[in-house]
Design a protein around this motif. Structure first.
Motif, PDB file in Angstrom:
ATOM      1  N   GLU A   1       3.532  15.019   5.440  1.00 20.14           N
ATOM      2  CA  GLU A   1       3.550  13.680   6.043  1.00 20.14           C
ATOM      3  C   GLU A   1       2.296  13.444   6.879  1.00 20.14           C
ATOM      4  O   GLU A   1       1.689  12.373   6.818  1.00 20.14           O
ATOM      5  N   ILE A   2       1.886  14.457   7.621  1.00 19.73           N
ATOM      6  CA  ILE A   2       0.670  14.340   8.435  1.00 19.73           C
ATOM      7  C   ILE A   2      -0.546  14.151   7.532  1.00 19.73           C
ATOM      8  O   ILE A   2      -1.404  13.306   7.801  1.00 19.73           O
ATOM      9  N   ALA A   3      -0.611  14.929   6.447  1.00 21.00           N
ATOM     10  CA  ALA A   3      -1.739  14.796   5.513  1.00 21.00           C
ATOM     11  C   ALA A   3      -1.727  13.429   4.838  1.00 21.00           C
ATOM     12  O   ALA A   3      -2.785  12.837   4.603  1.00 21.00           O
ATOM     13  N   GLN A   4      -0.558  12.918   4.530  1.00 26.77           N
ATOM     14  CA  GLN A   4      -0.456  11.607   3.899  1.00 26.77           C
ATOM     15  C   GLN A   4      -0.923  10.504   4.856  1.00 26.77           C
ATOM     16  O   GLN A   4      -1.543   9.544   4.427  1.00 26.77           O
ATOM     17  N   ASN A   5      -0.629  10.645   6.122  1.00 26.38           N
ATOM     18  CA  ASN A   5      -1.021   9.628   7.096  1.00 26.38           C
ATOM     19  C   ASN A   5      -2.519   9.630   7.378  1.00 26.38           C
ATOM     20  O   ASN A   5      -3.027   8.673   7.958  1.00 26.38           O
ATOM     21  N   LYS A   6      -3.218  10.679   6.986  1.00 23.10           N
ATOM     22  CA  LYS A   6      -4.658  10.754   7.220  1.00 23.10           C
ATOM     23  C   LYS A   6      -5.479  10.012   6.171  1.00 23.10           C
ATOM     24  O   LYS A   6      -6.658   9.788   6.372  1.00 23.10           O
ATOM     25  N   VAL A   7      -4.881   9.637   5.045  1.00 20.40           N
ATOM     26  CA  VAL A   7      -5.631   8.931   4.008  1.00 20.40           C
ATOM     27  C   VAL A   7      -5.777   7.462   4.380  1.00 20.40           C
ATOM     28  O   VAL A   7      -5.027   6.922   5.189  1.00 20.40           O
TER      29      VAL A   7
ATOM     30  N   CYS B   1      -1.200  -0.782   0.856  1.00 20.53           N
ATOM     31  CA  CYS B   1      -2.035  -0.187  -0.182  1.00 20.53           C
ATOM     32  C   CYS B   1      -2.623   1.098   0.394  1.00 20.53           C
ATOM     33  O   CYS B   1      -3.157   1.092   1.497  1.00 20.53           O
ATOM     34  N   LYS B   2      -2.499   2.180  -0.361  1.00 26.43           N
ATOM     35  CA  LYS B   2      -3.025   3.446   0.149  1.00 26.43           C
ATOM     36  C   LYS B   2      -3.537   4.307  -0.997  1.00 26.43           C
ATOM     37  O   LYS B   2      -3.117   4.170  -2.138  1.00 26.43           O
ATOM     38  N   ASP B   3      -4.430   5.183  -0.630  1.00 29.03           N
ATOM     39  CA  ASP B   3      -4.930   6.172  -1.575  1.00 29.03           C
ATOM     40  C   ASP B   3      -3.999   7.386  -1.535  1.00 29.03           C
ATOM     41  O   ASP B   3      -3.483   7.739  -0.480  1.00 29.03           O
ATOM     42  N   PRO B   4      -3.794   8.056  -2.672  1.00 24.41           N
ATOM     43  CA  PRO B   4      -2.955   9.258  -2.660  1.00 24.41           C
ATOM     44  C   PRO B   4      -3.683  10.422  -1.997  1.00 24.41           C
ATOM     45  O   PRO B   4      -4.902  10.481  -1.958  1.00 24.41           O
ATOM     46  N   SER B   5      -2.909  11.347  -1.476  1.00 26.77           N
ATOM     47  CA  SER B   5      -3.454  12.542  -0.839  1.00 26.77           C
ATOM     48  C   SER B   5      -3.033  13.769  -1.661  1.00 26.77           C
ATOM     49  O   SER B   5      -1.844  14.054  -1.798  1.00 26.77           O
TER      50      SER B   5
ATOM     51  N   SER C   1       5.873  12.269  -5.001  1.00 23.54           N
ATOM     52  CA  SER C   1       5.452  11.488  -6.169  1.00 23.54           C
ATOM     53  C   SER C   1       4.576  10.305  -5.776  1.00 23.54           C
ATOM     54  O   SER C   1       3.758   9.858  -6.578  1.00 23.54           O
ATOM     55  N   SER C   2       4.712   9.807  -4.570  1.00 19.66           N
ATOM     56  CA  SER C   2       3.838   8.706  -4.158  1.00 19.66           C
ATOM     57  C   SER C   2       2.403   9.185  -3.952  1.00 19.66           C
ATOM     58  O   SER C   2       1.491   8.370  -3.896  1.00 19.66           O
ATOM     59  N   ASN C   3       2.196  10.467  -3.860  1.00 15.40           N
ATOM     60  CA  ASN C   3       0.857  11.035  -3.727  1.00 15.40           C
ATOM     61  C   ASN C   3       0.354  11.635  -5.035  1.00 15.40           C
ATOM     62  O   ASN C   3      -0.673  12.293  -5.056  1.00 15.40           O
ATOM     63  N   ASN C   4       1.040  11.420  -6.130  1.00 14.32           N
ATOM     64  CA  ASN C   4       0.686  12.020  -7.406  1.00 14.32           C
ATOM     65  C   ASN C   4      -0.261  11.161  -8.237  1.00 14.32           C
ATOM     66  O   ASN C   4      -0.840  11.630  -9.192  1.00 14.32           O
ATOM     67  N   LYS C   5      -0.425   9.938  -7.886  1.00 12.88           N
ATOM     68  CA  LYS C   5      -1.217   9.028  -8.715  1.00 12.88           C
ATOM     69  C   LYS C   5      -2.707   9.318  -8.582  1.00 12.88           C
ATOM     70  O   LYS C   5      -3.183   9.773  -7.562  1.00 12.88           O
ATOM     71  N   SER C   6      -3.451   8.999  -9.651  1.00 18.03           N
ATOM     72  CA  SER C   6      -4.885   9.272  -9.643  1.00 18.03           C
ATOM     73  C   SER C   6      -5.669   8.191  -8.904  1.00 18.03           C
ATOM     74  O   SER C   6      -6.813   8.402  -8.537  1.00 18.03           O
ATOM     75  N   SER C   7      -5.087   7.032  -8.694  1.00 22.24           N
ATOM     76  CA  SER C   7      -5.751   5.973  -7.939  1.00 22.24           C
ATOM     77  C   SER C   7      -4.793   5.432  -6.891  1.00 22.24           C
ATOM     78  O   SER C   7      -3.620   5.777  -6.869  1.00 22.24           O
ATOM     79  N   GLY C   8      -5.285   4.571  -6.036  1.00 17.10           N
ATOM     80  CA  GLY C   8      -4.464   4.020  -4.973  1.00 17.10           C
ATOM     81  C   GLY C   8      -3.330   3.175  -5.520  1.00 17.10           C
ATOM     82  O   GLY C   8      -3.357   2.705  -6.643  1.00 17.10           O
ATOM     83  N   SER C   9      -2.305   2.988  -4.710  1.00 13.85           N
ATOM     84  CA  SER C   9      -1.162   2.195  -5.124  1.00 13.85           C
ATOM     85  C   SER C   9      -0.834   1.185  -4.042  1.00 13.85           C
ATOM     86  O   SER C   9      -1.120   1.398  -2.870  1.00 13.85           O
ATOM     87  N   CYS C  10      -0.239   0.098  -4.449  1.00 16.41           N
ATOM     88  CA  CYS C  10       0.186  -0.938  -3.518  1.00 16.41           C
ATOM     89  C   CYS C  10       1.656  -1.234  -3.762  1.00 16.41           C
ATOM     90  O   CYS C  10       2.132  -1.190  -4.886  1.00 16.41           O
ATOM     91  N   GLY C  11       2.357  -1.543  -2.690  1.00 14.08           N
ATOM     92  CA  GLY C  11       3.768  -1.872  -2.813  1.00 14.08           C
ATOM     93  C   GLY C  11       4.408  -1.925  -1.448  1.00 14.08           C
ATOM     94  O   GLY C  11       3.732  -2.039  -0.423  1.00 14.08           O
ATOM     95  N   PHE C  12       5.743  -1.810  -1.437  1.00  5.51           N
ATOM     96  CA  PHE C  12       6.456  -1.798  -0.178  1.00  5.51           C
ATOM     97  C   PHE C  12       6.150  -0.509   0.577  1.00  5.51           C
ATOM     98  O   PHE C  12       5.870   0.522  -0.020  1.00  5.51           O
ATOM     99  N   THR C  13       6.233  -0.570   1.884  1.00  8.60           N
ATOM    100  CA  THR C  13       5.926   0.612   2.681  1.00  8.60           C
ATOM    101  C   THR C  13       7.016   1.656   2.494  1.00  8.60           C
ATOM    102  O   THR C  13       8.202   1.345   2.472  1.00  8.60           O
ATOM    103  N   HIS C  14       6.600   2.878   2.321  1.00  9.38           N
ATOM    104  CA  HIS C  14       7.507   4.019   2.204  1.00  9.38           C
ATOM    105  C   HIS C  14       7.106   5.037   3.251  1.00  9.38           C
ATOM    106  O   HIS C  14       6.373   5.969   2.964  1.00  9.38           O
TER     107      HIS C  14
END
Length: 158
Positions: free
Chosen positions: A28-34, A44-48, A117-130
């Motif tokens: 979670e900490i690593a995800q919040n750093k992207v 919209c966020k980039d995957p980590s 899985s929200s961090n598995n994509k090769s490019s950024g994703s947009c949608g509802f906040t998770h």
């Protein structure tokens, strides 16, 4: 089973669940750093990749700990209500804690898998906040450790 082996297994299960919980929180900490952009409820966020790997490790450890506790705890079953009423308090506690470990596993593993899985994509994703899926799954790993120890102790005592 020897008392020393039982203590070792309890410590192993607790260590695995605590490690999974720490990995989930670190993910979670690593995800919040992207880099991310938030607009009301959309994000919209980039995957980590680091969050993906930590979340995956946490999910695997939680599942492995659950498999081990079910194997060493035995396969107790109270299939009917009269059997449950006649069972000893240790056996009833064993079954209650077994059911709770399965519930905590289902919710915790789901949270970890969704966050991973929200961090598995090769490019950024947009949608509802998770938010906080990984950390909530990590916290549930600690709860799983508690119910696993209660299950193991009560199952081996009955």
């Amino acid at each position: 089973m020897d008392r020393g082996v039982g203590i070792f297994l309890c410590l192993l299960l607790v260590t695995m669940d605590i490690s999974a919980g720490i990995l989930g929180i670190e993910a979670e900490i690593a995800q919040n750093k992207v880099k991310h952009l938030r607009l009301w409820i959309f994000e919209c966020k980039d995957p980590s990749h680091k969050a993906f790997m930590l979340g995956l490790a946490a999910a695997v450890l939680l599942a492995l700990a659950h498999v081990i506790v079910n194997l060493v705890g035995g396969f107790n079953c109270l299939c009917s209500q009269p059997e449950a009423d006649k069972a000893s308090p240790n056996r009833q506690l064993s079954m209650a804690s077994l059911i709770l470990t399965w519930i905590v596993l289902a919710v915790g593993l789901s949270m970890l898998v969704i966050g991973t899985s929200s961090n598995n994509k090769s490019s950024g994703s947009c949608g509802f906040t998770h938010h906080h899926f990984l950390s909530t799954g990590g916290i549930l790993c600690f709860v799983h450790a508690l119910f696993s120890v209660v299950y193991y102790v009560s199952a081996t005592a009955s």
